[in-house]
Write an enzyme that holds these catalytic residues in place. Structure first.
Site, PDB file in Angstrom:
ATOM      1  N   ASP A  93       0.741  -1.050   0.009  1.00 54.13           N
ATOM      2  CA  ASP A  93      -0.069   0.076   0.080  1.00 54.13           C
ATOM      3  C   ASP A  93       1.024   1.302   0.024  1.00 54.13           C
ATOM      4  O   ASP A  93       1.909   1.061   0.425  1.00 54.13           O
ATOM      5  CB  ASP A  93      -0.874  -0.059   1.132  1.00 54.13           C
ATOM      6  CG  ASP A  93      -2.027   1.030   1.012  1.00 54.13           C
ATOM      7  OD1 ASP A  93      -1.971   1.704   0.009  1.00 54.13           O
ATOM      8  OD2 ASP A  93      -3.110   0.768   1.682  1.00 54.13           O
TER       9      ASP A  93
HETATM   10  C1  BGC Z   1      -4.994   3.510   0.011  1.00 57.46           C
HETATM   11  C2  BGC Z   1      -5.083   2.393  -0.961  1.00 57.46           C
HETATM   12  C3  BGC Z   1      -5.055   3.185  -2.381  1.00 57.46           C
HETATM   13  C4  BGC Z   1      -3.380   4.016  -2.233  1.00 57.46           C
HETATM   14  C5  BGC Z   1      -3.287   4.760  -3.464  1.00 57.46           C
HETATM   15  C6  BGC Z   1      -3.725   4.373   0.001  1.00 57.46           C
HETATM   16  O1  BGC Z   1      -3.751   5.337   1.068  1.00 57.46           O
HETATM   17  O2  BGC Z   1      -5.071   2.716   1.162  1.00 57.46           O
HETATM   18  O3  BGC Z   1      -6.417   1.942  -0.959  1.00 57.46           O
HETATM   19  O4  BGC Z   1      -4.937   2.266  -3.273  1.00 57.46           O
HETATM   20  O5  BGC Z   1      -3.560   4.765  -1.301  1.00 57.46           O
HETATM   21  O6  BGC Z   1      -4.170   5.791  -3.783  1.00 57.46           O
END
Ligand code: BGC
Length: 755
Positions: A235
């Protein structure tokens, strides 16, 4: 495409230098893979997700949540999960992929299939259900649909990301059993049946280890047990130790921390083995190769109108009719309607945070009513800010309500009240909306409430004031049209709750441990999440899991259950639409285990079928139950275990509306653990080898060959049953020792070579 470039192994990692291999294991920027142009490896874009494409406009390497290219906003998972229609979900996936192809996005980041452990969770709107079977069997449609067009998905957030509070650091402490039965199965099902090209690991720790560094999770379970073939990415910002993560099985750090040199030096000094680096880098080449074909399509334009229509159909099936007293819905097309509530003009149609996208168009309920040529009066009634109520808005609303045949009130949670990044602290909708409802109700009894919210809200304090309540969740860009169609009967509601609506948040089983303290959260409720708790402990709820009304009436008859193997079955039934209105019923199959060695929920969802029926029409359904439908995760066997015995098969229309229950007998999987001196007498008695030995011990005692144990004495038997056999001397002194040895010697003779 040349034959060479279509191969998933070209170029081979063997052709790359150490530095090049290392470079593949982190992104190029916030939204791109790192290219190696001279080796023919492009730096494709990967971006959010999950209910439509969120691609930064302009400089696409930056993190800019505000400016994104227009894309169809499909209903977020809160809505889509209520459709119980995986085929429809798959169509949405196909449409999202077409938008990715136009925008040259190789992987869309979603779906997110974490369990809604507690309805206060800030991302419940983005997740599918409190039930892992439903979450897995619906969200798999997104993966199948997107990937059928040559674009990748990222199944997220692996795993146990069930809250926003302290989400970047929190240690989720979960039993192995709850992990296997509740928190992992949605991922497992999707990996095994649809092979997502990527998985995104979660921010949090699981039993002490960050998901990104969790080799048990990323390698032992995901790859070795489930056979995952794709790559794992972090993530955004979840990789805190490049070397540990790569060794755990993380292929890709996102966004890059520009530390590829750490990988190079760890590979040189042996902290990373050559094979591990090769595997991780080769995975990245494989991902690029899978997407090459779709990414080489030039000048593709998706059909925005067709996609808006799909979004509208998805919205139509997402709405859940909770209550409809006196059949107030559907409204007569000639009714004089007052529409009250700012949400009618300014719809809340998606959630906040990384999934927030710019829709290609947006239809509010007021727009849709105008398009249908419906005459209505409108009053906003309240503002969407977190401020005091304005009396003039109340007066205006009451005034139009008093002149109407029916009032449609649009209530719910404004954007400030729920989002990624924080959890809610209450299930209540803002007080000023409820005060308005009371005032309006005083001037008109025919109130229909439409709710807009991403996770459940309390209904108990106010629902008596409404004749009908429709949970519309967040419906995406085309929700207004779907709602208007439903209000006037052109759409028949068919959604079912994927989440229990409790009477009070304090009833929720996770509340004792929510949202944790001092950096950790204990999942003390174990497998008793959502309806598994409410139904097992017979707690009253506002609306049960799986519930949803229709304008039609249905019957379910001819229910039969047939064993199809030692531990499998098939359920059949006939579903009939006994009304004058075409509609859909979702038949749900719950398995109710009988007596068990472990505490099991009174029943669990193990199959469902949504059946569309014309007025008067009947259809046969048949639903297979595989071995997993009956198994629990045994911490003793460290494996799934099916006990022999009777299982109830419930055919239902919600977790509380069981139409018929039939029992079947299963043979069980016959698993047993070797007995030893620490096994208690009850375990000895039940064991296929130990049982006869215990009988012999009594016989020989009666015959005086060995010491005799008390017989026909229930108290003594129960006492003995609970004792490990090495404690018999406590009761019987030296005689006890003799008996313990007798059991162990006989067992050794009979199992020689077996255990
Ligand atoms: C979120 C993800 C997301 C990623 C990119 C993160 O903060 O938890 O779900 O895909 O950011 O935006």
């Amino acid at each position: 495409m040349s034959e060479q470039t279509s191969s998933s192994t070209y170029p081979s990692v063997n052709d790359l230098s150490l530095e090049e291999k290392a470079s593949l294991t982190s992104g190029g920027d916030a939204w791109h893979l790192q290219p190696i142009e001279e080796r023919g490896i492009p730096g494709y874009m990967i971006t959010d997700g999950p209910h439509g494409l969120r691609k930064t406009a302009g400089d696409t390497g930056a993190i800019d949540l505000e400016h994104t290219v227009p894309a169809t906003c499909f209903p977020p998972a809160a809505g889509m999960s209520s459709t119980w229609n995986p085929e429809l979900v798959e169509e949405v996936g196909q449409a999202m992929a077409e938008e990715c192809i136009q925008e040259k996005v190789a992987v869309i980041l979603g779906p997110g299939v974490n369990i809604k452990r507690n309805p206060l969770g800030g991302r419940c709107f983005e997740y599918w259900s409190e039930d892992p079977y439903l979450a897995g069997h619906e969200a798999v449609g997104i993966v199948k649909g997107v990937q059928s067009k040559g674009v990748g998905t990222s199944l997220k957030h692996f795993a146990v990301n069930n809250q926003e509070t302290d989400r970047l650091r929190i240690d989720a402490r979960v039993s192995q059993r709850a992990l296997r039965e509740i928190y992992l199965p949605a991922f497992e099902h999707i990996v095994k049946t649809a092979q997502p090209w990527t998985v995104m690991c979660a921010y949090n720790r699981i039993n002490g280890v960050y998901a990104a560094q969790n080799r048990w999770l990323l390698t032992d379970v995901l790859r070795k047990e489930w056979g995952f073939k794709g790559i794992v990415m972090s993530d955004w910002g979840a990789d805190h130790d490049r070397v540990a993560s790569l060794n755990a099985g993380l292929n890709l750090e996102m966004p890059p921390s520009f530390t590829d040199d750490q990988i190079v030096s760890a590979a040189r000094d042996g902290r990373i083995s050559p094979k591990q680096l090769d595997d991780m880098a080769q995975g990245m080449i494989g991902l690029v190769n899978k997407t090459r074909q779709a990414m080489s399509v030039e000048d593709y334009r998706f059909d925005a109108q067709v996609h808006d229509d799909i979004a509208r159909r998805a919205a139509a099936e997402s709405m859940v009719l909770l209550k409809n007293d006196e059949h107030i819905l559907p409204l007569s097309k000639n009714a004089r309607v007052a529409v009250i509530g700012e949400f009618a003009r300014t719809p809340r149609y998606q959630g906040g945070g990384s999934s927030h996208i710019t829709p290609t168009q947006l239809t509010s309920l007021l727009d849709a009513l105008q398009q249908r040529g419906i005459e209505y009066d409108f009053a906003p009634g309240f503002t969407l800010e977190d401020g005091e109520q304005e009396q003039s808005l109340v007066d205006e609303a009451v005034n139009i309500a008093s002149k109407a045949d029916a009032v449609v009130m649009c209530l719910g949670l404004p954007e400030y009240a729920e989002s990624e990044g924080f959890d809610r602290t209450s299930l209540d909708i803002p007080a000023k909306q409820l005060e308005l409802l009371s005032k309006v109700r005083e001037s008109n009894a025919n109130v229909v409430v439409l709710l807009s919210n991403g996770s459940v809200v309390s209904l108990t304090p106010w629902q008596d004031q409404a004749k009908a309540v429709v949970e519309t969740w967040l419906l995406g860009q085309s929700g207004g049209g779907a709602i208007a169609d439903m209000l006037f009967g052109d759409v028949n509601p068919s959604g079912k709750l994927s989440q229990t609506i409790p009477l009070n948040i304090l009833d929720d089983p996770s509340m004792l441990n929510w949202p944790g303290e001092e950096g950790h959260v204990d999942y003390g409720e174990g497998v008793f999440v959502g309806y598994r708790y409410y139904d097992t402990y017979a707690k009253e709820v506002a609306y049960p899991f799986g519930f949803g009304l229709s304008y039609s009436d249905f019957s379910i008859d001819n229910v039969s259950v047939e064993r199809t193997g030692a531990n499998t079955a098939c359920v059949r039934a006939t579903v009939t639409n006994v009304s004058q209105t075409a509609g859909a019923q979702t038949v749900q199959i719950y398995v109710a285990p009988g007596r068990s060695e472990v505490a099991r929920p009174v029943h669990e969802l193990k199959g469902f079928a949504k059946v569309f029926l014309e007025a008067g029409e009947s259809k046969e359904i048949s639903i297979d139950l595989d071995e997993r439908a009956f198994a629990y995760w045994s911490e003793r066997f460290n494996d799934w275990h099916i006990e022999a015995g009777t299982y109830g098969i419930e055919v239902a229309t919600s977790s509380r509306d069981i139409v018929e229950r039939l029992d079947i007998e299963l043979e069980g999987d016959g698993k047993s653990l070797p007995l030893n001196e620490w096994s208690n007498m009850s375990e000895w008695r039940k064991d296929p080898v130990g049982g006869p030995i215990v009988k012999r011990m009594f016989e020989e005692g009666r015959d005086g060959r060995i010491p005799a144990l008390p017989e026909n004495n229930l108290g003594a038997e129960l006492f003995l049953d609970a004792m490990p056999i090495n404690s018999m001397s406590v009761l019987l002194g030296k005689d006890g020792k003799v008996l313990t040895q007798f059991l162990l010697d006989e067992y050794a003779k009979e199992t020689d070579g077996l255990h």
